[in-house]
Enzyme design. Structure first.
Site, PDB file in Angstrom:
ATOM      1  N   HIS A 272      -3.019   7.795   5.829  1.00  0.00           N
ATOM      2  CA  HIS A 272      -3.189   6.593   5.121  1.00  0.00           C
ATOM      3  C   HIS A 272      -4.653   6.166   5.426  1.00  0.00           C
ATOM      4  O   HIS A 272      -5.144   5.542   4.535  1.00  0.00           O
ATOM      5  CB  HIS A 272      -2.101   5.371   5.747  1.00  0.00           C
ATOM      6  CG  HIS A 272      -2.122   4.426   5.030  1.00  0.00           C
ATOM      7  ND1 HIS A 272      -1.983   4.428   3.629  1.00  0.00           N
ATOM      8  CD2 HIS A 272      -2.164   3.212   5.434  1.00  0.00           C
ATOM      9  CE1 HIS A 272      -2.082   2.831   3.442  1.00  0.00           C
ATOM     10  NE2 HIS A 272      -2.102   2.212   4.460  1.00  0.00           N
TER      11      HIS A 272
ATOM     12  N   GLU B 173      -2.064   5.423  13.475  1.00  0.00           N
ATOM     13  CA  GLU B 173      -1.641   6.562  12.544  1.00  0.00           C
ATOM     14  C   GLU B 173      -2.020   7.981  13.449  1.00  0.00           C
ATOM     15  O   GLU B 173      -1.110   9.066  13.444  1.00  0.00           O
ATOM     16  CB  GLU B 173      -2.376   6.530  11.312  1.00  0.00           C
ATOM     17  CG  GLU B 173      -1.680   7.634  10.388  1.00  0.00           C
ATOM     18  CD  GLU B 173      -2.286   7.564   8.957  1.00  0.00           C
ATOM     19  OE1 GLU B 173      -3.454   6.854   8.643  1.00  0.00           O
ATOM     20  OE2 GLU B 173      -1.776   8.412   8.010  1.00  0.00           O
TER      21      GLU B 173
ATOM     22  N   LYS C 118      -9.645   7.902   1.418  1.00  0.00           N
ATOM     23  CA  LYS C 118     -10.170   6.550   1.145  1.00  0.00           C
ATOM     24  C   LYS C 118     -11.580   6.488   1.583  1.00  0.00           C
ATOM     25  O   LYS C 118     -12.283   5.410   1.350  1.00  0.00           O
ATOM     26  CB  LYS C 118      -9.243   5.650   1.996  1.00  0.00           C
ATOM     27  CG  LYS C 118      -7.914   5.453   1.315  1.00  0.00           C
ATOM     28  CD  LYS C 118      -6.982   4.429   2.141  1.00  0.00           C
ATOM     29  CE  LYS C 118      -5.564   4.081   1.586  1.00  0.00           C
ATOM     30  NZ  LYS C 118      -4.785   5.218   2.134  1.00  0.00           N
TER      31      LYS C 118
ATOM     32  N   PHE D  70       1.662  -3.412   3.972  1.00  0.00           N
ATOM     33  CA  PHE D  70       2.344  -4.739   4.658  1.00  0.00           C
ATOM     34  C   PHE D  70       3.689  -4.824   4.466  1.00  0.00           C
ATOM     35  O   PHE D  70       4.264  -4.248   3.594  1.00  0.00           O
ATOM     36  CB  PHE D  70       1.432  -5.784   3.793  1.00  0.00           C
ATOM     37  CG  PHE D  70       0.027  -6.012   4.283  1.00  0.00           C
ATOM     38  CD1 PHE D  70      -0.793  -5.217   5.462  1.00  0.00           C
ATOM     39  CD2 PHE D  70      -0.849  -6.765   3.582  1.00  0.00           C
ATOM     40  CE1 PHE D  70      -1.899  -5.216   5.665  1.00  0.00           C
ATOM     41  CE2 PHE D  70      -2.155  -6.902   3.748  1.00  0.00           C
ATOM     42  CZ  PHE D  70      -2.858  -6.247   4.810  1.00  0.00           C
TER      43      PHE D  70
ATOM     44  N   CYS E  98       0.809  -1.064  -0.237  1.00  0.00           N
ATOM     45  CA  CYS E  98       0.105  -0.009   0.031  1.00  0.00           C
ATOM     46  C   CYS E  98       0.913   1.261  -0.053  1.00  0.00           C
ATOM     47  O   CYS E  98       0.293   2.391  -0.163  1.00  0.00           O
ATOM     48  CB  CYS E  98      -0.920  -0.009   1.186  1.00  0.00           C
ATOM     49  SG  CYS E  98      -1.763  -1.461   1.261  1.00  0.00           S
TER      50      CYS E  98
END
Lengths: 76, 413
Positions: free
Chosen positions: B304, B315, B336, B400, B164
């Protein structure tokens, strides 16, 4: 549909050209196919005509006429 | 040190095709998430929704045979890349082609193609002949490869892959290449289009995806207490980066400056972030240092913000750790919430949103804020976009493997 018409239809579809351009004297190279596209074309012949084409035979198929004659021979 | 600027952007995402459709979508707080339509989801598939690009037809950019031979992530890479070059006004010809790099981030690559092209043939034991376009049609670096073929760019061409965080690594590597003099222009960003059984089954197995099948549009709810996983999205974004002197010489319009890049590893766990968020803290800190920026100059963070329980808490803590009191004055949003998570392309679309936010003076919101989480207590620009003149924007991406990357953009206004 005759074998010839079907072969022309497959070639036109696979290579993204008009059926009118696919005349028997044309080589696949002239129709814009690179070596990968020719392999893909043989796959399409196998799927559409339900036949198996040997590698040695496949490498001989360089023109529209060669493909028509070969598939006529296999399916007659 | 050479200054590097953004002079063009191109984007396709669940919010639409093109810069304008995306900016309108993200500033109006619209969700791009809905039931899966690209394929008929198997009954066994737990999650049955995603963010799909509306009305995307690859033959708008490619001939029919080409579209068939390449996986969807290549279609979207090309669509975004060609838009970005056009947007920048850059003409690539013999005089400059060697100086134009193509560096894109791709997280997974051709998963749908793998499934369609060979999955069936493995299942039915028909492996004697497979498509000769199977390999070239799905390898990750075919995204920059195809973009170089279509634009004529002949500088270095490769793919950054870090799950990501992929696109931020691609942007960071481009920044370094431009500063070093290795190129004058870089077409960079990322592409990902993996809405297919294979990917969704895989992420479902990890319990990483939201399962809110009864209400897809509100499923991506970053920082909200009801968040239950990320929502898969697809798309691509490409930014034209060039040295300031190169941009000035050709009279290009500048969106923003790419001021700094920072990247670290957690060295902790394959998928879980370090609970203290130190990897993210250090990446953000490095990005600011790299750009010679003070924390107080930062006004906006495109987080993120995946909508997973672990990420958003971590975060938030990381932002608080790095910024201290200044965290109270920061506006933070996760776009997102609208696009879903585009994996390897996520940081690319978020870079586009960040530079447009600086250029336009409008900060995109975080939508789907229903109930606050005491551990997520920053200003997330809930529901509605906000007008704000911001000097520096940070764009975070964490992947990841414990990989963290942040890019700092500075306003050109």
């Amino acid at each position: 549909m005759s074998v010839q018409d079907k072969v022309i239809e497959i070639i036109a579809d696979q290579l993204g050209v008009s059926a009118g351009e696919v005349t028997p004297d044309k080589t696949f190279d002239e129709l814009g196919a690179d070596s990968l596209a020719v392999v893909e074309l043989v796959m399409a012949f196998e799927d559409e005509f339900d036949v198996e084409v040997e590698e040695s035979q496949a490498s001989e198929l360089k023109t529209v006429k060669a493909a028509i004659d070969f598939l006529n021979g296999l399916t007659s | 040190m050479k200054k590097v600027v953004v002079t063009g952007v191109g984007i396709v995402s669940p919010l639409g095709i093109g810069k304008q459709a995306n900016w309108d979508g993200v500033t109006s707080g619209r969700s791009g998430i809905g039931p899966i339509s690209l394929f008929e989801p198997d009954e066994g598939l737990i999650t049955k929704f995603a963010g799909e690009i509306p009305e995307f037809d690859a033959t708008h950019w490619l001939s029919k045979p080409e579209a068939r031979r390449y996986d969807r992530f290549l279609h979207v890479a090309l669509a975004a890349g060609l838009e970005a070059v056009e947007d920048s006004g850059l003409v690539i010809d013999d005089s400059n082609a060697q100086r134009v790099a193509t560096i894109l981030g791709v997280g997974l690559g051709g998963m749908p193609f793998l499934e369609e092209t060979i999955g069936q043939r493995i299942a039915t034991r028909k492996l004697r002949r497979v498509s000769p376009f199977f390999i070239p049609g799905l390898i990750a670096n075919m995204a920059p490869g195809l973009l170089s073929i279509y634009t004529g760019a002949r500088g270095e061409s490769w793919t950054a892959t870090s799950a990501c965080a992929s696109a931020n690594h691609a942007i960071g590597a481009s920044l370094r290449a431009l500063r070093s003099g290795a190129c004058d222009v870089a077409l960079t960003g990322g592409a990902e289009a993996v809405v297919c059984h294979t990917t969704i089954a895989g992420f479902n197995a990890m319990k990483a995806l939201s399962t809110r099948n009864d209400d897809p549009a509100t499923a991506s709810r970053p920082f909200d207490s009801g968040r239950d996983g990320f929502v898969l999205g697809e798309g691509a974004a490409v930014l034209v980066l060039e040295t300031e002197e190169h941009a000035q010489a050709r009279g290009a319009t500048v969106y923003a400056e790419v001021a700094g890049f920072g990247a670290t590893a957690d060295a902790h766990h394959i998928t879980a972030p370090r609970p203290d968020g130190d990897g993210a803290v250090q990446a953000m800190s490095m990005a600011l240092q790299d750009g010679g920026l003070a924390r107080e100059q930062v006004g906006y963070i495109n987080a993120h913000g995946t909508s997973t329980p672990a990420n958003d808490k971590m975060e938030t803590a990381a932002i608080r750790t790095l910024f201290g009191d200044h965290a109270e004055r920061l506006a933070v949003s996760s776009t997102k919430s609208m696009t879903g998570h585009l994996l390897g392309a996520a940081a690319a679309v978020e870079a586009v949103f960040s530079v447009m936010a600086l250029q336009q003076g409008i900060l995109p919101p975080t939508i789907n804020q229903f109930a606050s989480d005491p551990e997520c207590d920053l200003d997330y620009i809930p529901h509605q976009a906000r007008k704000a003149e911001v000097e520096v924007a940070l764009s975070n991406s964490l992947g990841f493997g414990g990989t963290n990357a942040a890019v700092a953009f500075r306003s050109a206004r």
